[in-house]
Design an enzyme around this catalytic site. Structure first.
Site, PDB file in Angstrom:
ATOM      1  NE  ARG A   1      -5.993 -12.417   4.615  1.00 53.82           N
ATOM      2  CZ  ARG A   1      -6.567 -11.675   5.244  1.00 53.82           C
ATOM      3  NH1 ARG A   1      -7.020 -10.477   4.328  1.00 53.82           N
ATOM      4  NH2 ARG A   1      -8.099 -10.919   5.917  1.00 53.82           N
TER       5      ARG A   1
ATOM      6  CE  LYS B   1      -4.401  -1.956   2.068  1.00 55.25           C
ATOM      7  NZ  LYS B   1      -4.626  -1.697   3.928  1.00 55.25           N
TER       8      LYS B   1
ATOM      9  CB  THR C   1      -6.989  -6.136   9.921  1.00 59.67           C
ATOM     10  OG1 THR C   1      -6.990  -6.739   9.399  1.00 59.67           O
ATOM     11  CG2 THR C   1      -6.630  -5.079   8.713  1.00 59.67           C
TER      12      THR C   1
ATOM     13  CE1 TYR D   1      -9.255  -2.754   1.227  1.00 59.36           C
ATOM     14  CE2 TYR D   1      -8.974  -0.173   0.196  1.00 59.36           C
ATOM     15  CZ  TYR D   1      -8.430  -1.627   0.685  1.00 59.36           C
ATOM     16  OH  TYR D   1      -6.885  -2.254   1.177  1.00 59.36           O
TER      17      TYR D   1
ATOM     18  CD  GLU E   1      -9.004  -8.043  -3.533  1.00 57.07           C
ATOM     19  OE1 GLU E   1      -7.647  -9.655  -3.140  1.00 57.07           O
ATOM     20  OE2 GLU E   1      -9.339  -8.464  -3.162  1.00 57.07           O
TER      21      GLU E   1
ATOM     22  CG  HIS F   1      -5.820  -5.866  -0.611  1.00 58.21           C
ATOM     23  ND1 HIS F   1      -6.871  -6.069   0.416  1.00 58.21           N
ATOM     24  CD2 HIS F   1      -6.147  -6.724  -1.443  1.00 58.21           C
ATOM     25  CE1 HIS F   1      -7.260  -6.807  -0.344  1.00 58.21           C
ATOM     26  NE2 HIS F   1      -6.864  -7.363  -1.159  1.00 58.21           N
TER      27      HIS F   1
ATOM     28  NE  ARG G   1      -1.498  -5.987   7.532  1.00 58.54           N
ATOM     29  CZ  ARG G   1      -2.584  -6.762   6.754  1.00 58.54           C
ATOM     30  NH1 ARG G   1      -3.577  -7.158   7.422  1.00 58.54           N
ATOM     31  NH2 ARG G   1      -3.136  -6.529   6.130  1.00 58.54           N
TER      32      ARG G   1
ATOM     33  CG  PHE H   1     -13.589   0.643   7.284  1.00 57.25           C
ATOM     34  CD1 PHE H   1     -12.690   0.186   6.388  1.00 57.25           C
ATOM     35  CD2 PHE H   1     -13.622  -0.336   8.776  1.00 57.25           C
ATOM     36  CE1 PHE H   1     -12.680  -1.319   6.110  1.00 57.25           C
ATOM     37  CE2 PHE H   1     -13.935  -1.446   8.350  1.00 57.25           C
ATOM     38  CZ  PHE H   1     -13.829  -2.064   7.088  1.00 57.25           C
TER      39      PHE H   1
ATOM     40  CG  ASN I   1      -3.711  -2.367   7.266  1.00 61.93           C
ATOM     41  OD1 ASN I   1      -2.617  -1.897   5.868  1.00 61.93           O
ATOM     42  ND2 ASN I   1      -4.264  -3.538   7.371  1.00 61.93           N
TER      43      ASN I   1
HETATM   44  P1  AMP Z   1      -9.821  -6.700   4.706  1.00 66.06           P
HETATM   45  O1  AMP Z   1     -10.354  -6.263   2.627  1.00 66.06           O
HETATM   46  O2  AMP Z   1     -10.136  -7.330   5.359  1.00 66.06           O
HETATM   47  O3  AMP Z   1      -8.303  -6.927   4.183  1.00 66.06           O
HETATM   48  O4  AMP Z   1      -9.604  -4.811   4.920  1.00 66.06           O
HETATM   49  C1  AMP Z   1      -9.105  -4.275   3.694  1.00 66.06           C
HETATM   50  C2  AMP Z   1      -8.850  -2.929   4.219  1.00 66.06           C
HETATM   51  O5  AMP Z   1      -9.781  -2.360   5.266  1.00 66.06           O
HETATM   52  C3  AMP Z   1      -8.020  -3.636   5.463  1.00 66.06           C
HETATM   53  O6  AMP Z   1      -6.889  -3.809   5.784  1.00 66.06           O
HETATM   54  C4  AMP Z   1      -7.534  -2.116   6.365  1.00 66.06           C
HETATM   55  O7  AMP Z   1      -6.840  -0.998   5.723  1.00 66.06           O
HETATM   56  C5  AMP Z   1      -9.549  -2.125   6.628  1.00 66.06           C
HETATM   57  N1  AMP Z   1      -9.877  -2.201   7.856  1.00 66.06           N
HETATM   58  C6  AMP Z   1     -10.464  -3.380   7.819  1.00 66.06           C
HETATM   59  N2  AMP Z   1     -11.074  -4.077   8.779  1.00 66.06           N
HETATM   60  C7  AMP Z   1     -11.020  -2.403   9.504  1.00 66.06           C
HETATM   61  C8  AMP Z   1     -11.517  -1.044  10.911  1.00 66.06           C
HETATM   62  N3  AMP Z   1     -12.593  -2.523  11.496  1.00 66.06           N
HETATM   63  N4  AMP Z   1     -10.969  -0.392  10.821  1.00 66.06           N
HETATM   64  C9  AMP Z   1     -10.705   1.001   9.484  1.00 66.06           C
HETATM   65  N5  AMP Z   1     -10.090  -0.423   9.183  1.00 66.06           N
HETATM   66  C10 AMP Z   1     -10.215  -1.499   8.675  1.00 66.06           C
END
Ligand code: AMP
Length: 159
Positions: free
Chosen positions: A86, A10, A92, A50, A137, A126, A103, A58, A123
């Site tokens: 992962r 990122k 995350t 996303y 993706e 992705h 991370r 968020f 973080n």
């Molecule tokens: P994921 O697709 O589950 O990897 O989530 C995508 C991204 O969303 C993560 O890498 C974070 O940057 C963001 N994200 C996920 N959960 C949260 C949360 N509870 N609060 C803020 N950002 C989040």
């Protein structure tokens, strides 16, 4: 079992010059890079990437974060590549990501802090969440011509 998955370094990872270190972690685990490029996503593209998070609190800041600078996108191939990537990436939230994960070792942002400030969590990476996401993706970020099948040392030691 042989899978492909999408990884993005990122904008925070690129801007902190951690791209090489992050790629190296995946390479050392025996994953094969089959596609890689630097790209700067615009808003529409980031919203598509996303789309699963649309409507969440968020979502807007997440889209903003992905578009704030270039990312390094790659497709990694290996046995159980989605889960393995992962695992190497870690949880995350960097604050609670285990040491030894990317991370956990290179970031420490917390939800407590980012929620209070209304900023996205930094973080670094992705990584596709499951095989279905990976397929979707990879199609979004790479054309077939941008991915390559080739022999590497992993074919001797892994397959
Ligand atoms: P994921 O697709 O589950 O990897 O989530 C995508 C991204 O969303 C993560 O890498 C974070 O940057 C963001 N994200 C996920 N959960 C949260 C949360 N509870 N609060 C803020 N950002 C989040």
């Amino acid at each position: 079992m042989l899978e492909r998955t999408l990884v993005l370094v990122k904008p925070d990872g690129v801007q902190r010059s951690l791209t090489g270190e992050i790629i190296s972690r995946f390479e050392k685990a025996g994953l094969k890079i089959v596609g890689m490029k630097m790209a700067w996503a615009d808003r529409k593209f980031a919203e598509e990437h996303y789309s699963a998070h649309k409507g969440k609190a968020f979502y807007k800041s997440l889209v903003g974060f992905l578009t704030e600078g270039p990312v390094v996108a790659m497709v990694l191939e290996g046995l159980h590549a989605v889960d393995v990537v992962r695992k190497l990436t870690g949880a995350t939230e960097p604050r609670t990501a285990a040491p030894g994960t990317i991370r956990g070792d290179y970031a420490h942002h917390s939800y407590e802090y980012t929620d209070k400030k209304g900023i996205p969590i930094k973080n670094l990476i992705h990584a596709s969440g499951d095989r279905k996401d990976a397929e979707k993706e990879i199609k979004l970020w790479f054309t077939l011509k941008e991915m390559h099948s080739y022999k590497s040392v992993h074919d001797v030691h892994v397959l």
